[in-house]
Scaffold this motif. Sequence first.
Motif, PDB file in Angstrom:
ATOM      1  N   GLY A  14       0.657  -1.303  -0.073  1.00 61.64           N
ATOM      2  CA  GLY A  14      -0.128   0.035   0.113  1.00 61.64           C
ATOM      3  C   GLY A  14       0.735   1.155   0.286  1.00 61.64           C
ATOM      4  N   GLY A  15       1.537   1.339   0.998  1.00 61.89           N
ATOM      5  CA  GLY A  15       2.741   1.965   0.565  1.00 61.89           C
ATOM      6  C   GLY A  15       3.841   1.861  -0.128  1.00 61.89           C
ATOM      7  N   LEU A  16       3.887   1.523  -0.880  1.00 60.39           N
ATOM      8  CA  LEU A  16       5.063   1.624  -2.275  1.00 60.39           C
ATOM      9  C   LEU A  16       3.593   1.904  -3.437  1.00 60.39           C
ATOM     10  CD1 LEU A  16       7.626   1.117  -3.527  1.00 60.39           C
ATOM     11  CD2 LEU A  16       6.392  -1.442  -4.082  1.00 60.39           C
ATOM     12  N   SER A  17       2.128   1.546  -3.642  1.00 57.84           N
ATOM     13  CA  SER A  17       1.406   2.227  -4.124  1.00 57.84           C
ATOM     14  C   SER A  17       1.474   3.995  -4.209  1.00 57.84           C
ATOM     15  CB  SER A  17       0.210   1.677  -4.331  1.00 57.84           C
ATOM     16  OG  SER A  17      -0.591   1.931  -5.271  1.00 57.84           O
ATOM     17  N   GLY A  18       1.173   4.370  -3.045  1.00 59.18           N
ATOM     18  CA  GLY A  18       1.541   5.576  -2.666  1.00 59.18           C
ATOM     19  C   GLY A  18       2.742   6.179  -3.184  1.00 59.18           C
ATOM     20  N   GLN A  19       3.581   5.744  -3.079  1.00 54.38           N
ATOM     21  CA  GLN A  19       4.965   6.440  -3.360  1.00 54.38           C
ATOM     22  C   GLN A  19       4.933   6.199  -5.406  1.00 54.38           C
ATOM     23  OE1 GLN A  19       7.675   3.950  -1.570  1.00 54.38           O
ATOM     24  NE2 GLN A  19       7.986   5.645  -0.256  1.00 54.38           N
ATOM     25  N   LEU A  20       4.770   5.152  -5.583  1.00 54.34           N
ATOM     26  CA  LEU A  20       4.521   5.743  -7.475  1.00 54.34           C
ATOM     27  C   LEU A  20       3.934   6.686  -7.835  1.00 54.34           C
ATOM     28  CD1 LEU A  20       4.511   1.440  -8.430  1.00 54.34           C
ATOM     29  CD2 LEU A  20       6.112   3.253  -8.585  1.00 54.34           C
ATOM     30  N   ARG A  21       2.149   6.726  -7.652  1.00 56.72           N
ATOM     31  CA  ARG A  21       1.299   7.562  -7.833  1.00 56.72           C
ATOM     32  C   ARG A  21       2.132   9.132  -7.756  1.00 56.72           C
ATOM     33  NH1 ARG A  21      -2.764   4.137  -8.427  1.00 56.72           N
ATOM     34  NH2 ARG A  21      -3.418   1.791  -7.488  1.00 56.72           N
ATOM     35  N   ALA A  22       2.398   9.245  -6.300  1.00 55.71           N
ATOM     36  CA  ALA A  22       3.166  10.440  -6.143  1.00 55.71           C
ATOM     37  C   ALA A  22       4.577  10.890  -7.081  1.00 55.71           C
ATOM     38  CB  ALA A  22       4.049  10.727  -4.751  1.00 55.71           C
ATOM     39  N   ILE A  23       5.242   9.699  -7.301  1.00 57.85           N
ATOM     40  CA  ILE A  23       5.524   9.640  -8.732  1.00 57.85           C
ATOM     41  C   ILE A  23       5.710   9.861  -9.783  1.00 57.85           C
ATOM     42  CG2 ILE A  23       7.709   8.712  -9.732  1.00 57.85           C
ATOM     43  CD1 ILE A  23       8.660   7.360  -7.883  1.00 57.85           C
ATOM     44  N   ILE A  24       4.621   9.553 -10.264  1.00 58.68           N
ATOM     45  CA  ILE A  24       3.504  10.002 -11.740  1.00 58.68           C
ATOM     46  C   ILE A  24       3.019  11.234 -12.071  1.00 58.68           C
ATOM     47  CG2 ILE A  24       0.940   9.019 -13.129  1.00 58.68           C
ATOM     48  CD1 ILE A  24       1.892   6.090 -12.339  1.00 58.68           C
ATOM     49  N   GLN A  26       4.593  13.652 -10.205  1.00 58.30           N
ATOM     50  CA  GLN A  26       5.860  14.059  -9.975  1.00 58.30           C
ATOM     51  C   GLN A  26       5.954  14.063 -11.980  1.00 58.30           C
ATOM     52  OE1 GLN A  26       8.878  13.489  -8.053  1.00 58.30           O
ATOM     53  NE2 GLN A  26      10.301  14.559  -8.198  1.00 58.30           N
ATOM     54  N   GLN A  27       5.822  13.240 -12.571  1.00 61.14           N
ATOM     55  CA  GLN A  27       6.652  12.796 -13.632  1.00 61.14           C
ATOM     56  C   GLN A  27       5.566  13.753 -14.333  1.00 61.14           C
ATOM     57  OE1 GLN A  27       6.300   9.025 -14.065  1.00 61.14           O
ATOM     58  NE2 GLN A  27       8.173   8.746 -14.371  1.00 61.14           N
ATOM     59  N   VAL A  28       4.396  14.339 -14.582  1.00 60.49           N
ATOM     60  CA  VAL A  28       3.504  14.777 -14.883  1.00 60.49           C
ATOM     61  C   VAL A  28       4.130  16.266 -14.954  1.00 60.49           C
ATOM     62  CG1 VAL A  28       0.947  15.427 -14.927  1.00 60.49           C
ATOM     63  CG2 VAL A  28       1.678  12.750 -14.827  1.00 60.49           C
ATOM     64  N   ARG A  29       4.183  16.883 -13.357  1.00 58.58           N
ATOM     65  CA  ARG A  29       4.698  18.338 -13.378  1.00 58.58           C
ATOM     66  C   ARG A  29       5.383  18.739 -14.053  1.00 58.58           C
ATOM     67  NH1 ARG A  29       2.809  16.505  -8.299  1.00 58.58           N
ATOM     68  NH2 ARG A  29       4.721  16.398  -7.631  1.00 58.58           N
ATOM     69  N   ILE A  30       5.973  17.277 -13.909  1.00 59.10           N
ATOM     70  CA  ILE A  30       7.780  18.000 -14.669  1.00 59.10           C
ATOM     71  C   ILE A  30       7.736  18.383 -16.244  1.00 59.10           C
ATOM     72  CG2 ILE A  30      10.176  16.892 -14.782  1.00 59.10           C
ATOM     73  CD1 ILE A  30       9.943  15.579 -13.387  1.00 59.10           C
ATOM     74  N   LEU A  92       7.411  -8.478  -7.584  1.00 53.11           N
ATOM     75  CA  LEU A  92       7.737  -7.065  -7.707  1.00 53.11           C
ATOM     76  C   LEU A  92       9.122  -7.255  -8.035  1.00 53.11           C
ATOM     77  CD1 LEU A  92       6.471  -5.824  -5.074  1.00 53.11           C
ATOM     78  CD2 LEU A  92       5.029  -6.244  -7.264  1.00 53.11           C
ATOM     79  N   SER A  93       9.771  -8.365  -8.984  1.00 54.49           N
ATOM     80  CA  SER A  93      10.980  -8.022  -9.666  1.00 54.49           C
ATOM     81  C   SER A  93      11.180  -6.863 -10.748  1.00 54.49           C
ATOM     82  CB  SER A  93      11.501  -9.104 -10.253  1.00 54.49           C
ATOM     83  OG  SER A  93      10.424 -10.082 -10.916  1.00 54.49           O
ATOM     84  N   ASN A  94       9.826  -6.179 -11.545  1.00 56.74           N
ATOM     85  CA  ASN A  94      10.569  -5.508 -12.399  1.00 56.74           C
ATOM     86  C   ASN A  94       9.951  -3.995 -12.424  1.00 56.74           C
ATOM     87  OD1 ASN A  94      10.845  -4.789 -14.664  1.00 56.74           O
ATOM     88  ND2 ASN A  94       9.048  -5.978 -15.765  1.00 56.74           N
ATOM     89  N   LEU A  95      10.231  -3.473 -11.251  1.00 56.77           N
ATOM     90  CA  LEU A  95       9.713  -2.069 -11.441  1.00 56.77           C
ATOM     91  C   LEU A  95       9.698  -1.455 -12.231  1.00 56.77           C
ATOM     92  CD1 LEU A  95       9.610  -1.532  -7.450  1.00 56.77           C
ATOM     93  CD2 LEU A  95       7.199  -2.541  -8.573  1.00 56.77           C
ATOM     94  N   GLY A  96      11.164  -1.575 -12.436  1.00 58.79           N
ATOM     95  CA  GLY A  96      11.680  -0.968 -13.812  1.00 58.79           C
ATOM     96  C   GLY A  96      11.742   1.008 -13.533  1.00 58.79           C
ATOM     97  N   GLY A  97      11.336   1.827 -14.579  1.00 53.58           N
ATOM     98  CA  GLY A  97      12.012   2.862 -14.952  1.00 53.58           C
ATOM     99  C   GLY A  97      10.104   3.523 -15.048  1.00 53.58           C
ATOM    100  N   ASP A  98       9.015   2.619 -15.027  1.00 53.10           N
ATOM    101  CA  ASP A  98       7.793   3.793 -15.567  1.00 53.10           C
ATOM    102  C   ASP A  98       7.218   3.365 -14.438  1.00 53.10           C
ATOM    103  OD1 ASP A  98       5.932   4.567 -16.704  1.00 53.10           O
ATOM    104  OD2 ASP A  98       5.564   3.193 -18.147  1.00 53.10           O
ATOM    105  N   ALA A  99       6.646   4.424 -13.655  1.00 55.23           N
ATOM    106  CA  ALA A  99       6.185   3.924 -12.801  1.00 55.23           C
ATOM    107  C   ALA A  99       4.234   3.794 -12.919  1.00 55.23           C
ATOM    108  CB  ALA A  99       5.818   5.641 -11.489  1.00 55.23           C
ATOM    109  N   GLU A 100       4.673   3.650 -13.874  1.00 57.29           N
ATOM    110  CA  GLU A 100       3.245   4.034 -14.333  1.00 57.29           C
ATOM    111  C   GLU A 100       2.736   2.623 -14.583  1.00 57.29           C
ATOM    112  OE1 GLU A 100      -0.876   5.724 -16.783  1.00 57.29           O
ATOM    113  OE2 GLU A 100       0.853   6.518 -17.073  1.00 57.29           O
TER     114      GLU A 100
END
Length: 122
Positions: A14-24, A26-30, A92-100
């Motif tokens: 749940g925490g990891l999902s929240g962090q990924l959504r925050a990164i997404i 952030q990517q939109v703002r960037i 979760l071995s493939n989180l990769g570089g794409d948060a979405e």
Amino acid sequence: MIVGLIDVLLAFLGGLSGQLRAIIDQQVRIQHAENRAAEIGNAQLQIVVDRSRGHVAAQLQSLAESAAPVNRLIALINVFTELVGLGPLPNLSNLGGDAEAALKPLDDTVKALTDLRAAIPV
């Protein structure tokens, strides 16, 4: 013991999902900042955008590394799920570089863990 492990994994995910959504977000703002920098021809803003992209990439790498111990717990739970005839949980071995793109396997894992948790009599 298994229920406790599942609860811990669900909390972490749940925490990891929240962090990924925050990164997404952030990517939109960037991306908006990059569009604005190109629109007005501001080289300094473009430098900030480039550094921000590097920072986001480092955040994603750090999240991927934090999932390594979780994958070991998922493997342990998979031993028990296979003993009772259930399929293995996705890892979760493939989180990769794409948060979405990383959200889909994460959501699949959370759903499978939630279903498994509900199937265990307490």
